[in-house]
Design a protein around this motif. Structure first.
Motif, short mmCIF file in Angstrom:
data_model
loop_
_atom_site.label_atom_id
_atom_site.label_comp_id
_atom_site.label_asym_id
_atom_site.label_seq_id
_atom_site.Cartn_x
_atom_site.Cartn_y
_atom_site.Cartn_z
N GLU A 155 -10.08 39.53 -15.95
CA GLU A 155 -10.50 40.34 -14.79
C GLU A 155 -12.02 40.29 -14.58
O GLU A 155 -12.50 40.34 -13.47
N GLY A 157 -14.00 42.64 -15.22
CA GLY A 157 -14.42 43.95 -14.76
C GLY A 157 -13.67 45.01 -15.56
O GLY A 157 -12.80 44.69 -16.37
N VAL A 159 -11.60 47.60 -14.53
CA VAL A 159 -10.53 48.36 -13.88
C VAL A 159 -9.27 48.46 -14.75
O VAL A 159 -8.74 49.57 -14.96
N ASP A 162 -9.69 50.62 -17.78
CA ASP A 162 -9.76 52.02 -17.38
C ASP A 162 -8.36 52.58 -17.12
O ASP A 162 -8.08 53.75 -17.40
N LEU A 163 -7.47 51.73 -16.57
CA LEU A 163 -6.11 52.17 -16.26
C LEU A 163 -5.18 52.07 -17.48
O LEU A 163 -4.04 52.52 -17.44
N ARG A 220 -11.95 53.82 0.30
CA ARG A 220 -11.16 53.27 -0.80
C ARG A 220 -11.30 51.75 -0.90
O ARG A 220 -11.15 51.04 0.08
N GLY A 221 -11.63 51.28 -2.10
CA GLY A 221 -11.72 49.83 -2.34
C GLY A 221 -13.02 49.19 -1.91
O GLY A 221 -13.22 47.99 -2.11
N HIS A 312 0.43 46.35 -11.67
CA HIS A 312 -0.71 46.83 -10.91
C HIS A 312 -1.15 45.73 -9.98
O HIS A 312 -1.14 44.56 -10.33
N MET A 314 -4.32 44.42 -7.53
CA MET A 314 -5.75 44.69 -7.31
C MET A 314 -6.44 43.56 -6.57
O MET A 314 -5.94 42.44 -6.49
N ARG A 337 -6.68 42.06 -18.72
CA ARG A 337 -7.66 43.11 -19.07
C ARG A 337 -8.85 42.51 -19.83
O ARG A 337 -8.67 41.68 -20.72
N GLY A 341 -15.01 45.37 -19.83
CA GLY A 341 -15.33 44.75 -18.55
C GLY A 341 -16.43 43.71 -18.63
O GLY A 341 -17.00 43.32 -17.62
#
Ligand code: ZN
Length: 384
Positions: A155, A157, A159, A162-163, A220-221, A312, A314, A337, A341
């Motif tokens: 990724e 990053g 995100v 975090d999830l 958002r986003g 998910h 994204m 993942r 990040g």
């Protein structure tokens, strides 16, 4: 690069795959289908990297592709699979990214071959020095038998971490606007100019930077960044007469991104007016978003769930070879993942369990595509 090619070629040859290096330096291995003349699925990512890089950006996607074929244990599918290790995605040497994948969509032209590196070596010269022939570039292009491209990539990053999720289906690659904003005020003595008689370009910049953050947080986003600021004349005892700021705005939807840039520029003009300065906006880059193929994205989500992971969807905030491949064939990506990040840094890493899940997901995806009615690619082809 030669060492890397030798290593990856060894992996593919141990699976009895014929391997070739195309004229753009992409390493390409072929895993045949159950029948001759079958359509072809392309799996891949890039083998180049950046200075002071980590070990996973790009090359992990190629390693996962080869691992998937290894896990098939010789089983043949209704479609062939080609693995592509792209040669130059990062654009470090020539300042132009995606050189390898551009060759597959027929976009390595005379203009691109003429670009020079800092030593004055042209791309054409570099290809020849490596022992390849630029005249054979057309043979690097994809014929009509390719039906999809799937890329596994970290990724890069925070995100997914975090999830608490291992994998994601990428549904679009963000569009990007970049520009420079200049506030013009008046420089003057910091001691003798009362507060109410100032035209302070740094104070205006500060005001605007906070509204950039505020406006981006509301949508958002949307991500918006002021990454660089310069003040003139730049002295402790002088009120700045001019500031120059960069703005980088990204979103999966072009209208939202373009609308946000418009709002932010209007906001700058508003701030300039109320502070008795002027604001000037200069566009540096407008790059549209690239949606991933909806059918493939849905299949990847199903495959992630089949591998026992929470799915998910994204957006990718960074560019990838998949955005080039999407010009010609349905394309999609799977993100893994990335701990903390962190990427483009030696501390870049990935969890072994996440890689196992990615391979499991990939095997489910291959089975799903193989089980598609009639031809494996019919569902995709119908929309091409
Ligand atoms: Zn990459």
């Amino acid at each position: 690069m030669r060492d890397c090619y030798r290593e990856v070629t060894g992996w593919m040859e141990s699976l009895k795959m014929p391997v070739r290096l195309d004229a753009a330096g992409n390493l390409r291995g072929f895993y045949s289908a159950a029948q001759p003349h079958a359509p072809r699925l392309l799996l891949g990512s890039h083998l180049d990297t950046v200075p002071n890089a980590g070990a996973y950006d790009g090359v992990l996607g190629v390693a996962i592709a080869v691992s998937l074929l290894e896990a098939l244990e010789g089983r043949r599918l209704p479609f062939a699979i080609e693995v592509a290790g792209f040669s130059d995605e990062e654009g470090v040497r020539f300042g132009v990214p995606f050189i390898g994948s551009r060759a597959l969509v027929g976009r390595v032209d005379e203009e691109l071959l003429a670009v020079h590196d800092q030593q004055g070596v042209s791309l054409r010269g570099a290809i020849e020095d490596f022992g390849l022939n630029p005249a054979e570039m057309p043979q690097a292009g994809m014929g009509g038998d390719y039906f999809a491209y799937v890329e596994f990539h970290i990724e890069q990053g925070p995100v997914l971490e975090d999830l608490g999720k291992a994998l994601a289906a990428v549904d679009s690659i963000a569009g990007q606007s970049r520009g420079e904003l200049t506030f013009l005020g008046r420089s003057n003595h910091a001691g003798t100019t009362p507060m109410h008689l100032r035209h302070d370009a740094v104070a205006a910049a500060a005001d605007w930077i906070l509204s950039v953050e505020r406006i981006a947080q509301r949508v958002r986003g949307l991500v918006a960044t002021v990454g660089k600021i310069e003040a003139q004349p730049g002295a402790a005892n002088v009120i700045a007469g001019e500031t120059r700021l960069t703005l980088d705005v990204r979103h999966a939807t072009d209208e939202i991104r373009i609308g946000a840039v418009k709002d932010l520029v209007m906001q700058a003009q508003e701030i300039a007016r109320s502070r008795r300065l002027t604001a000037r906006w200069n566009v540096l880059l407008e790059q549209p978003a690239v949606p991933m193929d909806p059918f493939l994205v849905a299949e990847i989500e199903r495959a992630i769930a089949a591998a026992g992971c929470a799915s998910h969807r994204m957006m990718s905030g960074a560019g990838h070879d998949a955005m080039i491949m999407a010009e010609k064939i349905p394309s999609a990506m799977v993100f893994l993942r990335t701990p903390d990040g962190i990427s483009h840094d030696p501390a870049e890493s990935v969890a072994v369990e996440d890689v196992e899940k990615a391979i499991e997901c990939g095997l489910h995806l291959l089975d799903q595509l193989a089980a598609s009615p009639a031809a494996p690619s019919s569902a995709i082809r119908e929309r091409m």
